[in-house]
Design an enzyme around this catalytic site. Structure first.
Site, PDB file in Angstrom:
ATOM      1  N   ASP A 483     -14.670  -5.298  13.347  1.00  0.00           N
ATOM      2  CA  ASP A 483     -13.602  -5.516  14.690  1.00  0.00           C
ATOM      3  C   ASP A 483     -12.724  -4.348  14.577  1.00  0.00           C
ATOM      4  OD1 ASP A 483     -11.452  -6.263  16.464  1.00  0.00           O
ATOM      5  OD2 ASP A 483     -11.399  -8.365  15.661  1.00  0.00           O
ATOM      6  N   ASN A 485     -10.603  -3.468  16.883  1.00  0.00           N
ATOM      7  CA  ASN A 485      -9.648  -3.450  17.799  1.00  0.00           C
ATOM      8  C   ASN A 485      -9.292  -2.302  18.653  1.00  0.00           C
ATOM      9  OD1 ASN A 485      -8.196  -6.299  17.698  1.00  0.00           O
ATOM     10  ND2 ASN A 485      -8.059  -5.862  15.572  1.00  0.00           N
TER      11      ASN A 485
HETATM   12  C1  4LC Z   1      -4.348 -11.428  18.099  1.00  0.00           C
HETATM   13  C2  4LC Z   1      -4.785 -12.263  17.144  1.00  0.00           C
HETATM   14  C3  4LC Z   1      -3.124 -11.002  15.584  1.00  0.00           C
HETATM   15  C4  4LC Z   1      -6.742  -8.130  19.952  1.00  0.00           C
HETATM   16  N1  4LC Z   1      -5.570  -8.623  20.254  1.00  0.00           N
HETATM   17  C5  4LC Z   1      -4.598  -7.943  21.268  1.00  0.00           C
HETATM   18  N2  4LC Z   1      -3.464  -8.709  21.261  1.00  0.00           N
HETATM   19  C6  4LC Z   1      -3.546  -9.665  20.362  1.00  0.00           C
HETATM   20  C7  4LC Z   1      -2.799 -10.593  19.751  1.00  0.00           C
HETATM   21  C8  4LC Z   1      -3.166 -11.609  18.804  1.00  0.00           C
HETATM   22  C9  4LC Z   1      -5.086 -10.426  18.636  1.00  0.00           C
HETATM   23  C10 4LC Z   1      -4.828  -9.441  19.539  1.00  0.00           C
HETATM   24  O1  4LC Z   1      -5.684 -13.054  17.237  1.00  0.00           O
HETATM   25  N3  4LC Z   1      -4.189 -12.003  15.768  1.00  0.00           N
HETATM   26  C11 4LC Z   1      -2.090 -11.556  14.457  1.00  0.00           C
HETATM   27  O2  4LC Z   1      -2.594 -12.086  13.579  1.00  0.00           O
HETATM   28  C12 4LC Z   1      -3.683 -13.167  13.555  1.00  0.00           C
HETATM   29  C13 4LC Z   1      -4.746 -12.729  14.675  1.00  0.00           C
HETATM   30  C14 4LC Z   1      -5.749 -11.753  13.917  1.00  0.00           C
HETATM   31  O3  4LC Z   1      -6.548 -11.221  14.472  1.00  0.00           O
HETATM   32  C15 4LC Z   1      -2.996 -14.608  14.296  1.00  0.00           C
HETATM   33  C16 4LC Z   1      -1.985 -14.993  13.695  1.00  0.00           C
HETATM   34  C17 4LC Z   1      -1.320 -16.075  13.855  1.00  0.00           C
HETATM   35  C18 4LC Z   1      -1.731 -16.769  14.972  1.00  0.00           C
HETATM   36  C19 4LC Z   1      -2.710 -16.133  15.768  1.00  0.00           C
HETATM   37  C20 4LC Z   1      -3.186 -15.272  15.455  1.00  0.00           C
HETATM   38  C21 4LC Z   1      -5.137  -7.066  22.256  1.00  0.00           C
HETATM   39  C22 4LC Z   1      -4.643  -7.061  23.516  1.00  0.00           C
HETATM   40  N4  4LC Z   1      -5.277  -5.760  24.276  1.00  0.00           N
HETATM   41  C23 4LC Z   1      -5.491  -5.207  22.901  1.00  0.00           C
HETATM   42  C24 4LC Z   1      -5.823  -3.811  23.222  1.00  0.00           C
HETATM   43  C25 4LC Z   1      -6.428  -3.201  22.186  1.00  0.00           C
HETATM   44  C26 4LC Z   1      -6.490  -3.925  21.021  1.00  0.00           C
HETATM   45  C27 4LC Z   1      -5.886  -5.010  20.839  1.00  0.00           C
HETATM   46  C28 4LC Z   1      -5.421  -5.635  21.890  1.00  0.00           C
HETATM   47  C29 4LC Z   1      -6.930  -1.803  22.100  1.00  0.00           C
HETATM   48  N5  4LC Z   1      -7.633  -0.700  22.316  1.00  0.00           N
END
Ligand code: 4LC
Length: 596
Positions: A483, A485
Site C-alpha cells: 500500500d 498510499n
Molecule cells: C486513513 C487511514 C490513517 C489513504 N488515506 C487518505 N486519507 C486518509 C485518512 C485516513 C487513510 C487515508 O485509514 N489511516 C491514520 O491511521 C490509521 C489508518 C492507517 O492507514 C487510522 C487510525 C485511527 C483511525 C482510523 C485510521 C487519502 C485521501 N486521499 C489520498 C491521496 C493520496 C494518499 C492518501 C490519501 C495520494 N496520492
C-alpha cells in the site's frame, strides 16, 4: 508433588482410555493391547521431566521430577500419592475417603514398578531421564500404564468465536513433538432438538453427532448448521503416524447465517486452482487493521455507512479467511495486520491452506506487514526486514540520501517519526532451487499531503532492495508489493515506474512551504505495475483511488493474467467499503506472474 487436574479431565478424554481408538493405532494401524497411558515429557532444555496419568478412580495426576533424580524416589512418590486415589474404596464416597485419609481406614500404598520394554524392572538408581523410555510399562498396584515419552501433544486448540455458514472454520492449534498437518480431526455438530423435545428436556444440553465430511483440519459449515454449535476432536500426530492424547473444543456460540454474495465470489472463479510450477500467483492487500476499524473516528467519520457488525473483528476475519483461501495464491503480501490477527487468526488459517507466514511489526505499533508463501512451491532463504526511518538514519547505503536531506531538518524529522517498515524475504523455488526471488512488502505514510515523505520512504526501500537483489544475491528478480498510499499521478508512482524523479516535481512541495524539500532520485530497477492502474484499490465514503500496487521486475517477470477487480456495482452495493460483503476498505490485487 502430584497435582489433581480434575478440571482438565473433560479436555483429555484420551488419557482415560475411553476414546483410544485413534490414540492407540500403531504405524500399520494395528491396535495395541488396551492399556492406560502414562505420558512422559522430557526435553534436554528443562531440568525436570513430567509424568501424567489417570488413576483408576478417574483422577488425573501430573508429576514433575528432576531428570537426574534416581527412579526409586519418583516411584516412591507415585506409590505414596496413588494410595490416595487408586483403590475403589477411595472413590466410594467423600466420607469414606475422609475416613481413609484420617487413618480410620488405613490404605496400603500400592506397589509401584517400572518395567523396560523388554519386561525387566528398571533399577531404582537409574536417573529419571533415562528410566522413563517410550514403550516402558508403569505398574501401580494392579493397574498398568504404557509409557509414552514425548508423544505428539496439543499445546493449544481453539475455535474462532464467530462461525458463519459457508465460511471456513480453521482451528488455531499448536503441537509439540508433532505437526498440525499430521493431526487427525473429527468435527461434530450439535444434535438438533425438536421444539417439543426441547421443552420436555427442560433445557438440557443436546448431544453431538458427527458432522458429515468433517474429518479435515478446516470445516466449512453449511446452512444446515445454522443455529448449531460445533465441536472439534483433534488427535495430535507426527509424520511417523504416532498419535498422542486427543483433545476437544466446543464453539462458544452457534453457526450463524452468512452474508450471501461477497465481492470476492466472482474473483474466486478465476482462482480455483493453484497455478502450475512456472507461475507465481501474487496478492497484495491492505486488510484494514482492527485497531483502526473500530475507533470512534472510523465508525463515525471514515466508515459511517458500514454496518457496525461488519466492522467487528470476528466478522471480518471470517470474510478475510475465505477470501484469501479462495485465491489459491503462492505469495500474499498484507498490510495493516494486527499482531494478534497474525498469531491467532490469519497465521493458523493460512497455514491450514498451505501457506507459511512471516510477520514484521511496525515500531511502537500493534500492526504491521505479513508475507505468506506457498510451502510446497517456495522455501525461505533469508529475511531482510528494515524500519525505513532507521535505515535512512543509519544505513551506509543511504549516505547520499541523508546528505540530500540535510538541508531540510523539518522533513528529515517527519520521515524519522514515521513507523513504516519494509519486509523483505528471499525465497527459492522448491522445484528449481536456482530460481530465487525477492519479495518486498511495504506500507508507506498515509497522509494525502505526504507525497514528499513517501518519495523518501520509497528511495530508502529501493536502496535496500537493490542491496539484497544485487549485492547479496546477484541478479535475482524482485516483486515489490504494498500500500504505497500514492495514486498513479503521484511522484512516488512515477519514481518507481520510470526509475527517476526530478527535483522540480510538484510532490516535493506536497505539504506546503514549511515541509518543502527538493532533490533528484534514481533507482536501477525496471519496475512495472503488474495490475496496471485500476480506477481504485481503496474505496471509502470520502475518497477513492488507486494506492496499492504489485511492482514487478520487468526484466525477469511477465504478467500472465490479472484477476479482474470486483465491478463498480459490487463495490458500491452498500455505498462504500468495508461492508457486510467486503472485509476491508481496500481491494486485493491479484495477478499470475511468469518467469521470463
Ligand atoms: C486513513 C487511514 C490513517 C489513504 N488515506 C487518505 N486519507 C486518509 C485518512 C485516513 C487513510 C487515508 O485509514 N489511516 C491514520 O491511521 C490509521 C489508518 C492507517 O492507514 C487510522 C487510525 C485511527 C483511525 C482510523 C485510521 C487519502 C485521501 N486521499 C489520498 C491521496 C493520496 C494518499 C492518501 C490519501 C495520494 N496520492
Amino acid at each position: 508433588m502430584w497435582r489433581l487436574l480434575r478440571h482438565t479431565l473433560r479436555a483429555l478424554p484420551g488419557l482415560r482410555g475411553r476414546k483410544q481408538r485413534l490414540g492407540c493405532r500403531g504405524p500399520a494401524g494395528s491396535a495395541l493391547p488396551a492399556m492406560e497411558r502414562a505420558v512422559v515429557r522430557c526435553v534436554p532444555a528443562e531440568p525436570k521431566l513430567s509424568v501424567s496419568l489417570v488413576l483408576g478412580d478417574g483422577s488425573a495426576r501430573h508429576m514433575q521430577r528432576d531428570q537426574a533424580e534416581p527412579l526409586g524416589r519418583a516411584l516412591a512418590r507415585i506409590a505414596n500419592n496413588a494410595g490416595k486415589g487408586h483403590t475403589k474404596a477411595a472413590k466410594k464416597s467423600k466420607k469414606a475417603r475422609a475416613e481413609a485419609e484420617a487413618g480410620a481406614l488405613p490404605l496400603q500404598p500400592p506397589t509401584v514398578c517400572l518395567f523396560s520394554q523388554d519386561g525387566e524392572a528398571v533399577a531404582e538408581d537409574v536417573p529419571n531421564a533415562e528410566a522413563w523410555q517410550d514403550g516402558a510399562v508403569l505398574q501401580i498396584g494392579e493397574a498398568r500404564y504404557r509409557v509414552e515419552r514425548n508423544p505428539p501433544t496439543l499445546t493449544e486448540l481453539q475455535l474462532p468465536r464467530s462461525l458463519l455458514a459457508g465460511f471456513p472454520v480453521c482451528p488455531k492449534l499448536r503441537t509439540e513433538f508433532g505437526s498440525a498437518s499430521d493431526c487427525l480431526f473429527r468435527w461434530y455438530q450439535e444434535q438438533r432438538v425438536e421444539p417439543a423435545a426441547a421443552a420436555t428436556a427442560g433445557g438440557e444440553r443436546s448431544g453431538w453427532v458427527e458432522a458429515p465430511g468433517g474429518t479435515e483440519r478446516v470445516f466449512t459449515p453449511s446452512n444446515a448448521h445454522i443455529g448449531l454449535r460445533l465441536k472439534l476432536l483433534c488427535t495430535p500426530g507426527d509424520s511417523q503416524r504416532r498419535y498422542g492424547v486427543p483433545r476437544e473444543v466446543e464453539s462458544s456460540g452457534p453457526v450463524e447465517a452468512g452474508p450471501g454474495a461477497c465481492t470476492f465470489d466472482a474473483r474466486h472463479l478465476y482462482t480455483k486452482k493453484v497455478t502450475g510450477p512456472g507461475l507465481i500467483r501474487t496478492v497484495t492487500y491492505n486488510i484494514l487493521a482492527d485497531i483502526y476499524a473500530q475507533t470512534e473516528l472510523s465508525r463515525t467519520v471514515l466508515y459511517p455507512y458500514s454496518a457496525p457488525y461488519s466492522l467487528e473483528l470476528d466478522y471480518r476475519q471470517n470474510l478475510l479467511k475465505k477470501e484469501l483461501a479462495g485465491y489459491s495464491a503462492d505469495i500474499i503480501c498484507l498490510q495493516e495486520v494486527d499482531k494478534v490477527v497474525f498469531t491467532d487468526s490469519l497465521g493458523p488459517a493460512l497455514d491450514a491452506f498451505g501457506l507459511e507466514g512471516l510477520f514484521k511489526l511496525k515500531e511502537k505499533q500493534r500492526e504491521g506487514l505479513a508475507t505468506f508463501y506457498r510451502r510446497d512451491k517456495f522455501s525461505l532463504l533469508s529475511q531482510h526486514d528494515i524500519a525505513l526511518n532507521q535505515a535512512l538514519l543509519e544505513d551506509p547505503l543511504n549516505k547520499e540520501l541523508r546528505d540530500k536531506l540535510a538541508p531540510y531538518p523539518q522533513v528529515q524529522e517527519k520521515v524519522h517519526q514515521r513507523s513504516s517498515v519494509l519486509q523483505v524475504s528471499v525465497l527459492h523455488s522448491t522445484s528449481d532451487p536456482s530460481r530465487k526471488i525477492c519479495i518486498a512488502n511495504t506500507h508507506l505514510y498515509w497522509h494525502p499531503k505526504g507525497g514528499n515523505i513517501r518519495l523518501i520512504q520509497a528511495a530508502v526501500a529501493l536502496s535496500h532492495i537493490r542491496h539484497v537483489t544485487h549485492d547479496m544475491y546477484p541478479a535475482i528478480p524482485v516483486i515489490f508489493c504494498g500500500d504505497f498510499n500514492s495514486t498513479p499521478s503521484a511522484g512516488m508512482y512515477s519514481f518507481v515506474n520510470s526509475g527517476s524523479i526530478a527535483e522540480d516535481h510538484e510532490d516535493w512541495g506536497s505539504n506546503g512551504e514549511e515541509q518543502w524539500c527538493s532533490m533528484s532520485l534514481t533507482h536501477p530497477f525496471k519496475l512495472k505495475s503488474a495490475c496496471g492502474e485500476p480506477a481504485y484499490t481503496n474505496y471509502v465514503g470520502g475518497f477513492h483511488g488507486c494506492l496499492d500496487y504489485i511492482f514487478i521486475d520487468a526484466n525477469a517477470l511477465e504478467v500472465e493474467q490479472v484477476i479482474p477487480l470486483p465491478s463498480h456495482e459490487e463495490v458500491t452495493t452498500h455505498q462504500a467499503l468495508p461492508s457486510v460483503s467486503h472485509p476491508s476498505d481496500h481491494i486485493a490485487l491479484i495477478c499470475d506472474l511468469k518467469w521470463k
